[in-house]
Enzyme design. Structure first.
Site, PDB file in Angstrom:
ATOM      1  N   ASP A 234      -9.806  -0.941   7.075  1.00  6.35           N
ATOM      2  CA  ASP A 234     -10.152  -0.195   8.387  1.00  6.35           C
ATOM      3  C   ASP A 234     -10.656  -0.635   9.544  1.00  6.35           C
ATOM      4  OD1 ASP A 234      -9.685   2.473   6.847  1.00  6.35           O
ATOM      5  OD2 ASP A 234     -11.401   2.057   5.844  1.00  6.35           O
TER       6      ASP A 234
ATOM      7  N   ARG B 227       0.962  -1.296   0.071  1.00  7.79           N
ATOM      8  CA  ARG B 227      -0.167   0.178  -0.031  1.00  7.79           C
ATOM      9  C   ARG B 227       0.881   1.372   0.172  1.00  7.79           C
ATOM     10  NH1 ARG B 227      -5.140   2.218   2.521  1.00  7.79           N
ATOM     11  NH2 ARG B 227      -5.048   4.197   1.723  1.00  7.79           N
TER      12      ARG B 227
ATOM     13  N   ARG C 108      -5.824   2.453  -4.310  1.00 11.25           N
ATOM     14  CA  ARG C 108      -5.143   1.666  -3.572  1.00 11.25           C
ATOM     15  C   ARG C 108      -5.014   0.272  -3.637  1.00 11.25           C
ATOM     16  NH1 ARG C 108      -9.026   3.810   0.379  1.00 11.25           N
ATOM     17  NH2 ARG C 108      -8.551   5.408  -0.891  1.00 11.25           N
TER      18      ARG C 108
ATOM     19  N   ASP D 104      -6.867  -1.549   1.421  1.00 17.10           N
ATOM     20  CA  ASP D 104      -7.275  -0.456   2.512  1.00 17.10           C
ATOM     21  C   ASP D 104      -7.813  -1.230   3.505  1.00 17.10           C
ATOM     22  OD1 ASP D 104      -7.421   2.063   3.970  1.00 17.10           O
ATOM     23  OD2 ASP D 104      -9.769   1.862   3.136  1.00 17.10           O
TER      24      ASP D 104
END
Length: 166
Positions: A103, A89, A98, A101
């Site tokens: 989260d 990344r 990207r 990712d």
């Protein structure tokens, strides 16, 4: 952490829009699951979604995972960032393209507002690309403002832009 630490239920969101998107998601989920302090409980289907934020980029592949962990919320985030880095990344443009990712979306019923970590994840209630896969695996996930993932999904815009592919 000590051995008597009770596992915390957490939800993670995954996204990719560069290269072999599915391979990046699968690899990221496998690396998270291989972490000794994290146990994968469930994972969502894969969803094709339109880009959010900067819309002049390729479509995304998104998924969510439900985990139990003895890590703190900040340590879980650190592990997610480490996996992103392991997979190449590059953070150069906010909301830009990207490879991967990851989260931390929800961490039990915790409310955290610290430098670099806000839980529940900010704007989760307005992001169909998060709510659709999250509601699939944890409809009762507390996403803030007294809402669950399933409840927030009822009023979420852009649900039609989220297509289940597997």
């Amino acid at each position: 952490m000590s051995d008597d630490t009770q596992p915390m239920r957490a939800a993670l969101g995954f996204g990719s829009n560069i290269g072999d998107k599915q391979a990046y998601l699968e690899d990221a989920i496998a690396r998270i699951d291989a972490t000794p302090e994290i146990t994968l409980i469930a994972r969502s289907s894969l969803y094709r979604t339109e880009p959010w934020g900067i819309t002049d980029q390729d479509w995304f592949l998104n998924a969510c995972a439900l985990v139990e962990t003895t890590l703190s919320a900040s340590a879980l985030l650190a592990r997610c960032l480490e996996v992103e880095q392991e997979l190449g990344r590059v953070r150069d443009v906010r909301w830009g393209p990207r490879k991967i990712d990851i989260d931390v979306l929800v961490f039990g019923d915790a409310r955290i507002d610290a430098d670099g970590l806000t839980i529940p994840h900010p704007r989760i209630h307005e992001r169909a690309f998060v709510l659709v896969p999250l509601a699939e695996i944890w409809p009762g996930a507390p996403v803030g403002a007294g809402l669950t993932a399933a409840g927030a999904l009822k009023d979420c815009p852009d649900v039609d832009g989220v297509t289940r592919i597997s």
